[in-house]
Structure formats: structure tokens, C-alpha cells
Motif scaffolding. Structure first.
Motif, PDB file in Angstrom:
ATOM      1  N   VAL A 138      48.193  42.380  45.380  1.00 52.07           N
ATOM      2  CA  VAL A 138      46.908  41.914  44.852  1.00 52.07           C
ATOM      3  C   VAL A 138      46.794  42.307  43.382  1.00 52.07           C
ATOM      4  CG1 VAL A 138      44.401  41.972  45.108  1.00 52.07           C
ATOM      5  CG2 VAL A 138      45.863  42.241  47.129  1.00 52.07           C
ATOM      6  N   LEU A 139      46.497  41.334  42.533  1.00 53.83           N
ATOM      7  CA  LEU A 139      46.193  41.600  41.132  1.00 53.83           C
ATOM      8  C   LEU A 139      44.692  41.416  40.908  1.00 53.83           C
ATOM      9  CD1 LEU A 139      49.093  39.871  39.139  1.00 53.83           C
ATOM     10  CD2 LEU A 139      48.768  42.310  39.593  1.00 53.83           C
ATOM     11  N   PHE A 140      44.086  42.404  40.276  1.00 54.35           N
ATOM     12  CA  PHE A 140      42.663  42.339  39.938  1.00 54.35           C
ATOM     13  C   PHE A 140      42.572  41.946  38.471  1.00 54.35           C
ATOM     14  CE2 PHE A 140      43.023  45.006  43.600  1.00 54.35           C
ATOM     15  CZ  PHE A 140      41.899  44.705  44.367  1.00 54.35           C
ATOM     16  N   SER A 178      39.449  47.699  36.947  1.00 52.25           N
ATOM     17  CA  SER A 178      40.067  48.982  37.302  1.00 52.25           C
ATOM     18  C   SER A 178      39.246  49.707  38.358  1.00 52.25           C
ATOM     19  CB  SER A 178      40.221  49.862  36.061  1.00 52.25           C
ATOM     20  OG  SER A 178      41.130  49.291  35.148  1.00 52.25           O
ATOM     21  N   SER A 179      37.925  49.644  38.221  1.00 52.04           N
ATOM     22  CA  SER A 179      37.057  50.296  39.210  1.00 52.04           C
ATOM     23  C   SER A 179      37.191  49.625  40.568  1.00 52.04           C
ATOM     24  CB  SER A 179      35.597  50.251  38.737  1.00 52.04           C
ATOM     25  OG  SER A 179      35.442  50.950  37.522  1.00 52.04           O
ATOM     26  N   LEU A 180      37.317  48.291  40.572  1.00 54.05           N
ATOM     27  CA  LEU A 180      37.461  47.571  41.834  1.00 54.05           C
ATOM     28  C   LEU A 180      38.810  47.882  42.476  1.00 54.05           C
ATOM     29  CD1 LEU A 180      36.120  45.598  43.776  1.00 54.05           C
ATOM     30  CD2 LEU A 180      37.151  43.721  42.490  1.00 54.05           C
ATOM     31  N   LEU A 181      39.856  48.013  41.664  1.00 58.50           N
ATOM     32  CA  LEU A 181      41.156  48.420  42.197  1.00 58.50           C
ATOM     33  C   LEU A 181      41.053  49.807  42.826  1.00 58.50           C
ATOM     34  CD1 LEU A 181      44.219  48.298  42.590  1.00 58.50           C
ATOM     35  CD2 LEU A 181      44.484  49.037  40.203  1.00 58.50           C
ATOM     36  N   GLY A 182      40.401  50.740  42.128  1.00 59.82           N
ATOM     37  CA  GLY A 182      40.238  52.087  42.673  1.00 59.82           C
ATOM     38  C   GLY A 182      39.471  52.082  43.981  1.00 59.82           C
ATOM     39  N   GLU A 235      47.582  49.140  34.792  1.00 65.32           N
ATOM     40  CA  GLU A 235      47.374  47.888  34.072  1.00 65.32           C
ATOM     41  C   GLU A 235      48.718  47.251  33.750  1.00 65.32           C
ATOM     42  OE1 GLU A 235      45.096  46.006  30.158  1.00 65.32           O
ATOM     43  OE2 GLU A 235      44.622  48.028  30.843  1.00 65.32           O
ATOM     44  N   VAL A 236      48.815  45.966  34.004  1.00 65.20           N
ATOM     45  CA  VAL A 236      50.031  45.210  33.718  1.00 65.20           C
ATOM     46  C   VAL A 236      49.829  44.527  32.369  1.00 65.20           C
ATOM     47  CG1 VAL A 236      51.608  43.421  34.518  1.00 65.20           C
ATOM     48  CG2 VAL A 236      50.343  44.807  36.185  1.00 65.20           C
ATOM     49  N   ARG A 237      50.578  44.988  31.338  1.00 65.96           N
ATOM     50  CA  ARG A 237      50.324  44.407  30.023  1.00 65.96           C
ATOM     51  C   ARG A 237      51.557  44.350  29.128  1.00 65.96           C
ATOM     52  NH1 ARG A 237      46.223  49.069  27.767  1.00 65.96           N
ATOM     53  NH2 ARG A 237      47.517  50.890  28.163  1.00 65.96           N
ATOM     54  N   SER A 238      52.729  44.783  29.633  1.00 65.29           N
ATOM     55  CA  SER A 238      53.890  44.774  28.749  1.00 65.29           C
ATOM     56  C   SER A 238      55.161  44.623  29.583  1.00 65.29           C
ATOM     57  CB  SER A 238      53.913  46.065  27.920  1.00 65.29           C
ATOM     58  OG  SER A 238      54.917  46.021  26.939  1.00 65.29           O
ATOM     59  N   ASP A 239      56.219  45.377  29.202  1.00 64.78           N
ATOM     60  CA  ASP A 239      57.510  45.237  29.874  1.00 64.78           C
ATOM     61  C   ASP A 239      57.454  45.597  31.346  1.00 64.78           C
ATOM     62  OD1 ASP A 239      58.565  44.479  27.481  1.00 64.78           O
ATOM     63  OD2 ASP A 239      59.352  46.458  26.968  1.00 64.78           O
ATOM     64  N   GLU A 240      56.422  46.388  31.737  1.00 64.16           N
ATOM     65  CA  GLU A 240      56.350  46.790  33.142  1.00 64.16           C
ATOM     66  C   GLU A 240      56.108  45.614  34.071  1.00 64.16           C
ATOM     67  OE1 GLU A 240      52.109  47.228  31.621  1.00 64.16           O
ATOM     68  OE2 GLU A 240      54.145  47.562  30.889  1.00 64.16           O
ATOM     69  N   ALA A 241      55.667  44.463  33.526  1.00 64.84           N
ATOM     70  CA  ALA A 241      55.395  43.302  34.376  1.00 64.84           C
ATOM     71  C   ALA A 241      56.651  42.876  35.132  1.00 64.84           C
ATOM     72  CB  ALA A 241      54.852  42.153  33.532  1.00 64.84           C
ATOM     73  N   ILE A 291      45.098  43.291  35.458  1.00 63.74           N
ATOM     74  CA  ILE A 291      45.652  42.502  34.360  1.00 63.74           C
ATOM     75  C   ILE A 291      44.517  41.750  33.685  1.00 63.74           C
ATOM     76  CG2 ILE A 291      46.105  40.476  35.822  1.00 63.74           C
ATOM     77  CD1 ILE A 291      48.718  40.110  34.147  1.00 63.74           C
ATOM     78  N   HIS A 292      44.641  41.524  32.403  1.00 63.38           N
ATOM     79  CA  HIS A 292      43.620  40.770  31.680  1.00 63.38           C
ATOM     80  C   HIS A 292      43.774  39.280  31.980  1.00 63.38           C
ATOM     81  CE1 HIS A 292      41.708  43.879  29.262  1.00 63.38           C
ATOM     82  NE2 HIS A 292      42.889  44.442  29.169  1.00 63.38           N
TER      83      HIS A 292
END
Length: 750
Positions: free
Chosen positions: A459-461, A470-474, A544-550, A570-571
């Protein structure tokens, strides 16, 4: 003025800042130029000596700072006195044609008003002169011709020029509306124009003690430890004023002196870097030392303080020594979501984003020294650099009552120096029932997310900044059973992992290199994610997914973590914007994106007038797998729930109601009781909805905080335990029996 007073009123002038600091400690007149004519007189004299000054600080047990506009009022008065002093018609030796008697009778009054009264009470001096003019005009009517002529000359050649020159001053012009019936000597009128920023000596932040002019109080509440907050609406301003009134601004002068003495003693203790790195330990040590010191110094001063007073003063002292000062006041307010401190520090107040009133201006103005102190603490605590080569610091802060993500920038990125942004998080973790109670999501949406988490889906929020993803993921992580291990990867620690550990979760937290600051001695996020796969069978959560970690995340989702829940933020404002960002911006192969099962969209909904925003879950979308090039064109994005603006809530789609969700059916395939039985799946989702609704209802009926994390986790675990027992006893998941037993347990708890 006595010799002692002259010694007391010595001053220092800082040419760089344009600030005059006047020592008023020990003055019998206090440190308020609006209240005391002697203080106003001394300040005007100083401004004649230092005409370039832009601010004046009267320093006592508190500093009272008058800003540039207020100082300008007095500089104009000082200039008027100088100008009129050079005029011959106010000289004692003035010669007049047969009018010596009139001049000798009335000139001393004018001289006294200009040379003495103007310094102490310029408005009173002006009123005296205008009244004298009126009386002399009245006297002319009944005077002899020769006396009439002399009075006319005196008014024309002396009074009129003096009054005209004084009326050029802004202070006099703006005071006109208050002069009807004004009693000369009444200082209340000066409170309309002089509002100093107040700063006790033991702290650095300046404080606007008075409410905003013409402000209407629309709300008032108390945060913690006696911290009072008022919200003011100001005419012609769209931004409200957040006015905080903590106990440290309302102490007696004796207590201010005590705190300042204690602070100076404690300043001699230089904390090691290790103490900064362990703020909770440092706070504890400093608080104990501070209380002992306050007892000793108060005894030396002959002060009889109660245990309660020592505790209060100890808390305040700790806030301004080992703590973060006024930042703690703001971060302790659960209604504050963001705090902004702009460069150059000291030129503008702190701004906050408020849960109920959007962006607000505060009555707190930080100083440059305080900002540099904060930056040093954040640098040491984080272990990350903040210097010319690394002008950005991304870290976190925790204070009593709140925690926050911190972003600091400095030169060379910020040409005007340090600036800060704080994203506040609750001191306790968010829960899905709390979000339901706050209208961010409805109970059915919360139940569906709970089902998906239990079903070990990826699931990606997704959402815009500050939408609450982030709060909803937590909150969703609290739906994971405690029997499952969790590994998290974050570059800035925002997820409620300490709270989850306190609740008994088996969690391993990993901190990766910031995508912004690129600290070389920290592991890159993609490497951290790959490492997580070697830490055993675990759910995987990426902050947060925002760079090479994707790419690494999608590798994990495809090969290593498919048997467990995988979550991240993710944004992006919609399912397709997430696809666009993941594939086109972050370089994840299109086929890899199919590893995404669910996208939960969280966005800010703005009111028609633009004055308010609301955080809402706007969609729960499944990603189907039978597409090749474009999931939108090939109908791979299927909404299970969609936001209805008319109802202001999520509503289920036909695909969900009719059991056409491929993801939910895939979950059912792995469970004997649900395979090929959509009704059983739907009944379980409805059961979870019913449990969350009952929990919210019970919370309103009791005072036990049933929506907070500790109880919500108990309720979730109890649901799983009772489900197992019912299945063992009756051979199936009888939802009515499960709910009846769960509700019986709930009633016993409350």
C-alpha cells in the motif's frame, strides 16, 4: 534626576543593529517609558545623543524593546525640542516692544512645556500649550488695547510656531482622537502607541504581551502546564493571530531575578556532545540540578517558595537551558501542525499552521542568538553537518508533549541566514479511529484499510505536503498484529516507532541517508531497503519514497516482502500521479509498478472562500495487473472508494459493493473461510467498521481516551484473539459472536 538615577540609566549603543540598550535595573521608576515620565525623558535625551538609533531596549529583570516605529515617535519629539531650543523667541533674553510684562508672565510656561514637559509627557505638553492659547485668546477679548496687541504678538510669534512645529510629530497627530477631556499627566494614552516586546533576561525570545490592536478573541484554550492560547481575528487581515501566554511571562519580578540567577549558574555547565545526543537524559539531569539550585538561591534571597512553585520554576528553567525555549510552547500544542521561522531572524514573528485556523502569526519573535543555539543543538543531536558546504539539515526534535520533523537552512542557500520549518507530529501515534473521529476518513474506509493491512498487501499512501499521509501510514501500522515483525526505513524519523515499541511491537528501525543532505557516513536508502530483506521475515515500511530507494522498494515488493504488508508514502494527489512519479521521475520499470496493490490518496480540500482547508482521504484505489503500457488508458486503476464532495466522505464504488475487487479476492483466496465467498469478505470488512464505530461511541461515553494508540491496539488484538476462539469453537468466523464477545470485553474495559 539624581546622580544615582544617572548611573542607573547608562546606555550602550550597537551601531550594527541600531539598538540602544538602557540599564534600568535598580531604577525606582521601572522600565516602562509609557508608564513613567522620568524614563521617557531619559530615552528622549539619549535619542538626541544617538539620532541614528532604530530600537530601544530598557533592560531590567526583563528586557522591554521598543521597535523602530515607536522609537521614531520619540526621535521626532527629541528633534522638535532641539529645533525649538534654537529659536530666539523662546530665549530668556527676548526683547519685545512694550510687551515685556506679557512675555515675562507667559513665556516661562511655554519654556517649561517645551524644555521639560515635552521630554516627560509630550502629549501633555501639547495639550497645555493648546489650552494656554485658547485661554489667552479669551483674555484678549476683555483686555485693554495695548494688552490685546501684546497677547496677539505672543500668540502669533511664540505659541503658534511652537504648536505648529509640535503638530508635525506623528505621535501628536495620532493622539488627536484621544485628547477630548484628556487629563494632563494621565499616562494611559501612551499605552495606545507604545507596546514593547518583552523578554525576561533568562530567555532570548521577544514576546508581544498585548493582544493585537482591534483584535477580536475568537477562541481560547489551555495546552499544558498553564500555557494559555488565544486566537484573535484582526480587521482587514486574513491571517489570525496566535497569542500564547505561558506562565514564564507572568511571574513576579523577584521570581524573574531568581530564574536569571539560576540560569547564569547553569550556563557555567558546558554539556558534552554526548549529552546533546541524548536529550532525554540531559533534560532529566538539568531539571534535577535546576530545582536544587532554585532552592539554594531562593533561600539566599530570603524567598519562601512552596514545592509547587519550585516545580513550576524548575520546569521553566529547564525549558530555557537544556530545552528548546519557546519552541517547546508551540510544539506542545496538539492543534499546531507546522511552525515557520523565516530569515533574517528577528525581523518577523514565528508563523504557525493551525488545525482550526490555518496559517497564523504568533506573538513570539526569536532572536539571532536563539536561532544559532537551536541550529547547534539540532546539528549535534542529529550527527549531521550544517555548514557552508552542507547548508541544509534534515532532522527531528522531541519535546514534552510533541515531536517534529525539522528542516534548517543557512547560508549559502539562505542569503539572509538561518531559517527553520517544523512539521509537528502528535506525541502519541495517530490511530484509524482518531482519523474517523476527525472526519479525515469514514469508518468504512478505515475498515477497508485495516482489512488490506491484515491481508499483507503493498500500500502506498499518496498525497500533497501536509495532507497527512505519514500520519495515516503510522495509524495503519497499528492494524498489524503484534505477532508480525516490522522493519522500517526512514531518512528522517517520523513514524511512531518508539510508541509502537512501548506498546510491545517487534520493530526494527533503520535510519538511511537523507536524499537532501547526502551525509556520506549514512547508508543510502536503497541499500538500507535491500539490507532489510536480510533481517528476517518482516513487514516493510518506508517513511517516504522519493529517490533511488524506489527501485529497491519495488525489488523488495516483488521478491522479498510479498508475503507481508509493505507500506510507504509518496508525493502525488492521485493514483495516476503516483504511477507517473514512480515510473517517469524515479525510474522504476513499468512492469515493476504492478507490485503496487493499493494507493490511498490523501489530500487537502479547500473551502470555496479559500479560508479553510480540510484533510480528507479522497480515494482508495487498487492497481490491477493486466496492463502493458499505461494503467490509466488500460483501466488498471479501479477505485474501491471515492471521495464525494457533496457528502464530504468516501463512498464505496460499485466495484467494491459487487465484489469485483481483484485485490480483495486475492486476499480471500488464501483464507479457507473466505475463498470464493465475497459475502464473507464483505461481512468481515463490515465487522471491522462496526468495531471502530463502537469504539468511537464508547469513547464519547467515557473519559478513558479509547481512541489513543494503547487502547486501539488492545482492541485490535482482542478482535484477532476472539476471532480465533470463535473459529475454533464453531468451525467458522461467526461475525455476530465475534462482535458480541468483543463488545462485552469493551464494556468491561470502560
Amino acid at each position: 534626576m539624581s546622580v544615582t538615577d544617572k548611573d542607573v540609566f547608562e546606555y550602550d549603543y550597537d551601531e550594527e543593529s541600531g539598538t540602544v540598550e538602557v540599564n534600568t535595573l535598580g531604577s525606582v521608576y521601572g522600565a516602562s517609558l509609557e508608564d513613567y515620565p522620568q524614563v521617557m525623558s531619559r530615552v528622549i535625551n539619549i535619542l538626541q545623543e544617538v539620532p541614528d538609533a532604530s530600537s530601544v531596549v530598557l533592560s531590567e529583570s526583563r528586557d522591554y524593546e521598543y521597535d523602530e516605529q515607536q522609537v521614531q515617535y520619540l526621535k521626532e519629539i527629541a528633534q522638535v525640542i532641539q529645533d525649538l531650543s534654537s529659536q530666539g523667541y523662546l530665549s530668556q533674553d527676548v526683547k519685545t516692544d512694550k510687551c515685556d510684562n506679557i512675555y515675562s508672565q507667559h513665556l516661562p510656561d511655554v519654556q517649561e512645556s517645551v524644555f521639560d514637559k515635552m521630554r516627560k509627557d509630550p502629549i501633555g505638553a501639547y495639550v497645555q500649550l493648546t489650552r494656554k492659547k485658547r485661554h489667552l485668546n479669551q483674555d484678549r477679548e476683555n483686555a485693554y488695547p495695548e494688552e490685546q496687541r501684546c497677547l496677539k504678538y505672543f500668540i502669533q510669534d511664540v505659541l503658534n510656531p511652537v504648536i505648529d512645529r509640535i503638530e508635525e510629530c506623528q505621535l501628536i497627530q495620532q493622539a488627536q482622537q484621544y485628547l477630548t477631556g484628556h487629563h494632563v499627566g494621565d499616562r494611559e494614552i501612551y499605552r495606545e502607541f507604545f507596546h514593547p516586546l518583552v523578554r525576561p533576561n533568562f530567555m532570548l525570545t521577544k514576546y508581544m504581551s498585548l493582544p493585537p490592536e482591534r483584535g477580536e478573541e475568537v477562541d481560547r484554550y489551555e495546552v499544558r502546564d498553564g500555557i494559555e492560547v488565544s486566537i484573535y481575528r484582526v480587521p482587514d487581515q486574513t491571517r489570525p493571530v496566535y497569542h500564547v501566554n505561558p506562565p514564564e511571562f507572568n511571574l513576579s519580578e523577584q521570581k524573574y531575578t531568581l530564574l536569571d540567577a539560576a540560569r547564569r549558574y547553569m550556563a557555567s555547565h558546558q554539556p558534552e556532545e554526548g549529552e546533546f545526543a541524548r536529550p532525554e537524559r540531559m533534560n532529566e539531569v538539568f531539571e534535577n540540578i535546576g530545582k536544587d539550585m532554585l532552592r539554594d538561591i531562593s533561600n539566599q534571597m530570603g524567598m519562601d517558595l512552596s514545592l509547587e512553585e519550585i516545580e513550576e520554576l524548575g520546569s521553566i528553567l529547564n525549558r530555557y537551558t537544556s530545552g528548546l525555549g519557546v519552541l517547546e510552547l508551540l510544539l506542545a500544542d496538539p492543534k499546531i501542525q507546522d511552525v515557520y521561522i523565516n530569515s533574517p531572524i528577528g525581523d518577523s514573528p514565528m508563523y504557525i499552521s493551525h488545525q482550526d485556523y490555518e496559517e497564523c502569526e504568533t506573538n513570539l519573535i526569536p532572536t539571532k542568538d536563539e536561532a544559532e543555539s537551536w541550529a547547534t543543538r539540532f546539528r549535534i543531536r542529529s550527527g549531521r553537518p550544517l555548514d557552508e558546504a552542507n547548508p541544509v539539515l534534515d532532522t527531528e526534535a522531541e519535546v514534552p508533549g510533541g515531536r517534529a520533523r525539522v528542516a534548517v537552512i543557512q547560508e549559502n542557500l539562505s542569503p539572509e541566514g538561518l531559517a527553520f520549518a517544523f512539521r509537528r507530529h502528535r506525541s502519541q501515534a495517530w490511530t484509524l479511529p482518531l482519523f474517523v473521529d476527525n472526519n479525515m476518513i469514514n469508518s468504512l474506509g478505515a475498515a477497508l484499510i485495516s482489512f488490506l493491512v491484515d491481508g499483507n498487501r503493498s500500500v502506498l499512501f499518496a498525497g500533497t505536503r501536509g495532507a497527512g499521509k505519514s500520519s495515516l501510514l503510522g495509524a495503519s501500522m497499528l492494524e498489524i498484529m503484534k505477532s508480525h515483525r516490522i522493519v522500517t526505513v526512514e531518512d528522517t524519523l517520523e513514524l511512531p516507532i518508539p510508541q509502537m515499541k512501548d506498546l510491545g511491537y517487534n520493530v526494527e528501525r533503520m535510519k538511511s541517508r537523507s536524499a537532501i543532505t547526502q551525509v556520506e557516513n549514512e547508508m543510502a536508502a536503497d541499500e538500507a531497503i535491500r539490507t532489510s530483506l536480510r533481517l528476517g521475515d518482516s513487514a516493510l515500511v518506508v517513511g517516504e519514497v522519493r529517490s533511488d530507494e524506489a527501485k529497491a522498494l519495488y525489488e523488495a515488493m516483488r521478491v522479498g516482502a510479498v508475503a507481508n504488508f509493505v507500506g510507504g508514502t509518496i508525493h502525488g494527489e492521485s493514483a495516476y500521479s503516483v504511477f507517473d512519479r514512480v515510473v517517469n521521475d524515479l525510474g522504476v520499470p513499468r512492469t515493476s509498478f504492478k507490485a503496487t496493490d493499493i494507493i490511498v490518496s490523501v489530500n487537502k480540500i479547500r473551502s470555496p472562500d479559500g479560508m479553510e482547508t480540510y484533510r480528507r482521504v479522497t480515494g482508495i484505489t487498487e492497481v490491477r495487473k493486466d496492463w502493458q503500457d499505461d494503467p490509466r488508458e488500460e483501466n488498471a486503476f479501479v477505485d474501491l472508494m471515492r471521495y464525494d464532495s457533496n457528502k464530504d466522505e468516501l463512498v464505496p464504488t460499485d466495484e467494491l459493493m459487487n465484489g469485483e475487487s481483484l485485490i480483495l479476492n486475492r486476499i480471500a483466496e488464501n483464507i479457507k473461510e473466505w475463498k470464493n465467498d465475497w459475502e464473507a469478505v464483505w461481512d468481515n470488512i463490515k465487522l471491522r467498521q462496526k468495531i471502530k464505530e463502537r469504539l468511537i461511541e464508547a469513547d464519547k461515553e467515557s473519559d478513558k481516551d479509547l481512541l489513543e494508540a494503547d487502547f486501539v491496539v488492545k482492541a485490535n488484538q482482542r478482535y484477532h484473539i476472539l476471532s480465533q476462539r470463535v473459529r475454533e469453537e464453531y468451525g467458522s468466523l461467526d461475525n455476530d459472536r465475534i462482535y458480541a464477545r468483543w463488545n462485552e470485553w469493551l464494556e468491561q474495559q470502560v
